[in-house]
Design an enzyme around this catalytic site. Sequence first.
Site, PDB file in Angstrom:
ATOM      1  N   HIS A  40       0.836  -1.203   0.000  1.00  0.00           N
ATOM      2  CA  HIS A  40       0.000   0.000   0.000  1.00  0.00           C
ATOM      3  C   HIS A  40       0.871   1.254   0.000  1.00  0.00           C
ATOM      4  O   HIS A  40       0.674   2.164  -0.815  1.00  0.00           O
ATOM      5  CB  HIS A  40      -0.908  -0.031   1.229  1.00  0.00           C
ATOM      6  CG  HIS A  40      -1.764   1.185   1.416  1.00  0.00           C
ATOM      7  ND1 HIS A  40      -3.119   1.182   1.178  1.00  0.00           N
ATOM      8  CD2 HIS A  40      -1.464   2.444   1.829  1.00  0.00           C
ATOM      9  CE1 HIS A  40      -3.617   2.380   1.417  1.00  0.00           C
ATOM     10  NE2 HIS A  40      -2.629   3.168   1.832  1.00  0.00           N
ATOM     11  N   GLU A  41       1.850   1.305   0.908  1.00  0.00           N
ATOM     12  CA  GLU A  41       2.674   2.515   1.028  1.00  0.00           C
ATOM     13  C   GLU A  41       3.525   2.741  -0.220  1.00  0.00           C
ATOM     14  O   GLU A  41       3.627   3.859  -0.721  1.00  0.00           O
ATOM     15  CB  GLU A  41       3.559   2.436   2.267  1.00  0.00           C
ATOM     16  CG  GLU A  41       2.812   2.312   3.586  1.00  0.00           C
ATOM     17  CD  GLU A  41       1.696   3.328   3.761  1.00  0.00           C
ATOM     18  OE1 GLU A  41       1.770   4.420   3.148  1.00  0.00           O
ATOM     19  OE2 GLU A  41       0.738   3.037   4.479  1.00  0.00           O
ATOM     20  N   HIS A  93       1.640   4.247  -3.090  1.00  0.00           N
ATOM     21  CA  HIS A  93       1.473   5.704  -3.058  1.00  0.00           C
ATOM     22  C   HIS A  93       2.588   6.371  -3.870  1.00  0.00           C
ATOM     23  O   HIS A  93       2.364   7.375  -4.558  1.00  0.00           O
ATOM     24  CB  HIS A  93       1.514   6.215  -1.621  1.00  0.00           C
ATOM     25  CG  HIS A  93       0.197   6.149  -0.910  1.00  0.00           C
ATOM     26  ND1 HIS A  93      -0.954   6.668  -1.437  1.00  0.00           N
ATOM     27  CD2 HIS A  93      -0.149   5.628   0.300  1.00  0.00           C
ATOM     28  CE1 HIS A  93      -1.965   6.474  -0.590  1.00  0.00           C
ATOM     29  NE2 HIS A  93      -1.494   5.847   0.472  1.00  0.00           N
ATOM     30  N   GLU A 151      -6.025   6.688  -2.494  1.00  0.00           N
ATOM     31  CA  GLU A 151      -6.038   5.658  -1.447  1.00  0.00           C
ATOM     32  C   GLU A 151      -6.474   4.308  -2.003  1.00  0.00           C
ATOM     33  O   GLU A 151      -5.902   3.268  -1.672  1.00  0.00           O
ATOM     34  CB  GLU A 151      -6.979   6.068  -0.309  1.00  0.00           C
ATOM     35  CG  GLU A 151      -6.314   6.819   0.813  1.00  0.00           C
ATOM     36  CD  GLU A 151      -5.254   5.989   1.517  1.00  0.00           C
ATOM     37  OE1 GLU A 151      -5.542   4.874   1.985  1.00  0.00           O
ATOM     38  OE2 GLU A 151      -4.115   6.470   1.614  1.00  0.00           O
ATOM     39  N   HIS A 205      -9.724   8.080   3.132  1.00  0.00           N
ATOM     40  CA  HIS A 205      -9.722   6.655   3.452  1.00  0.00           C
ATOM     41  C   HIS A 205     -11.115   6.054   3.371  1.00  0.00           C
ATOM     42  O   HIS A 205     -11.273   4.837   3.280  1.00  0.00           O
ATOM     43  CB  HIS A 205      -9.112   6.428   4.836  1.00  0.00           C
ATOM     44  CG  HIS A 205      -7.706   6.917   4.935  1.00  0.00           C
ATOM     45  ND1 HIS A 205      -7.406   8.227   5.264  1.00  0.00           N
ATOM     46  CD2 HIS A 205      -6.530   6.299   4.716  1.00  0.00           C
ATOM     47  CE1 HIS A 205      -6.097   8.383   5.249  1.00  0.00           C
ATOM     48  NE2 HIS A 205      -5.541   7.232   4.918  1.00  0.00           N
TER      49      HIS A 205
END
Length: 756
Positions: A367-368, A371, A391, A455
Amino acid sequence: MFRQDRHHRRVRGSAGLALAAATTLLAAGLQQGTALASADAPAPASIQATPRAGAAPATLSPARHTALLKSAATAAADTAKTLGLGSAEKLVVKDVTQDADGTTHTRYERTYAGLPVLGGDLVVHRSGARLTVTKATKAALALPTTKAKISAATARDRALTTAAKAGAEHPAVGTSPRLVVWAASGRPTLAWESVVGGFQDDGTPNELHVVTDAATGKQLFRYQGVETGVGTGQFDGTVPLGTTLSGSTYQLVDGDRAGHRTYDLNQGTSGTGTLFTDDNDVWGDGTVANRQTAGVDVAYGAAATWDFYKDVFGRNGIRNDGVAAYSRAHYGNNYVNAFWQDACFCMTYGDGSGNTHPLTALDVAAHEMSHGVTAATAGLTYSGESGGLNEATSDIFAAAVEFYENLPADVPDYLVGEKIDINGDGTPLRYMDKPSKDGASSDYWSPSLGGLDVHYSSGPANHFFYLLSEGSGAKSVNGVSYDSPTYDGLPVTGIGIDNARQVWYRALSTYMTSSTNYAGARTATLQAAADLFGAYSPSYLAVANAWAAIDVGDRIALGVNVAPIADQISGVGQEVSLQADAYTTNSGAALTYTATGLPDGLTMSDTGLITGTPTTLGTSDVTITVTDDTGASATRDFSWQVAYIYANSGRVDIPDNGPAVESPVTVTGRTGNASATTQVYVKIVHTYRGDLTVDLVGPDGTAYSLLNRSGGSADNVDQTFTVNASAQSLNGTWKLRVQDRAAIDVGYIEQWRLVP
């Protein structure tokens, strides 16, 4: 960022990036058709298809990538002329990608008179001699001056005030605000951009970007720049690690992946901390007590994500430049989060409640890092609908990495953060099959979606991806039970996660821009599906169906489709031009348009264009019929009212928390009183419409309330109101009166119409 926001706060300033996607994409992606199946019909298991080889991303060597960048930079001035940009505008190359068939996609930022243009990004697609463009904004860039009326110091002080109100700790503007052109919402405006540092209210580093009008000092927009996402790990189990021997000590430095390094921050909140080292190359023991355990999960997650993007999409690192990011474990004390920062090009992970629940699972790492991929491609602004898509993109690729790795210790699923138990009750952080199960996310799109925390506004896009991958209804995937609903009650057939991820990646990297909203994402993914599988292929139709299932657009029927046409209202003696849009899924078939019931004075051409000047008052029931060469046809019905219409399209700025403003129209030459069903169409551009009161004021001064601070954090007013104004004489001056009754957000009356 990968967070649980336990405090529901008013989110403001989100409408600025809700712009339409480029008109150069397939127009068919925006049309409506009838459903493909009845509500009670079971969806087939999945659609099997192989992406077109020519649309696959080409694997570029560093030298070839550099050569493409240089070539694009050299041609930037000529490209700007070809696109019809103004003499003050220049294109700055951000990246170039290439398809296997040689098609290039060059992503540019823009400057105006040397100033950065925020929201001015665009992508130029070249296939041989054919050139198309995807723009973040279609507004022409033109400013009366590039000299600011308010000082940088004033902009800085106002940005600090904004950050303090948002709960920031120790806010500070590290560098002087920069002068920019703000082009992401409506009219391009000279502005100051301030970046406020310090920490957010949960301990996350702060990179709050505040955009301030350089003439009035009003806040135009704000968004957050920090995006919150052999050894034995706590979550990954026993996995291979890339390490480097330095003397007699092993370092957690992955030489196979550009030297990615993993550090122990030792509960600090700045710097890189200490590089993880070991004397025997056996790392961690699967327990929280061993500090290396978190390092194992973090390093493996980074390696798995690097391999996924390289093996599946041919992407050489986060920025596609072969350069590694780095990771920091053990951030802060009791920090229940993880985040990506472009500023350091790094991922950071907290240890959770009591420093015993680290957020280092595989889907968090993926996920990170995703980004970072979004920042290097579309650059989706982290606010409003584009922030929700940002997101969701990280959640989507987190799931895709899980399925790609298929770890026994972390069985792939469509649950987000299920291993880290952030809530302390064994539940996932988010659910892709039915996002509302988390208690805050939305299952479907709505006009107010952009006002939610990013989110939670990510929910519909996550839901779309699940439906596109697996389809709707009850089923079990890898032992996990899902039961995904649809907004329209109709089934969706999935195309499989492998093909779904190809569609989303191509849309992200090739067609989305910084301001892409949900409607734009639908257009981008349909274009991507057309590239990969062919327009109107089963996979293409599945993409449209999955969007319709979250209330974005409509399903595409086989055969002829006619775009929806809203009920029309036109003024007597006022020229009309209305294009009826239609297409057919029957390849190569030509279309024939006919219309019945048009008001007197109007006619339809053989291309579906309705023109003329209405001559007679009244309401007509219009039917448009479109037929293709195969005999397939479709109709569209709507009403067309011809009336006396009085309008004012002059812009009227609404002062922040200030006095009311008015926009007038004058009626003359009429007799009698207004109707008991007087219609008032109002279009106001204003973030956080809950600040506003809107009234219609009759000729005798009577005020009729249209809007009284309703709508909360949703942005803009674009609707028709009906009032009983039968006590008013028709003749006289009517006014639309608008007042902003709360601080921070600003906007303007764009236009309004009166049908008395």
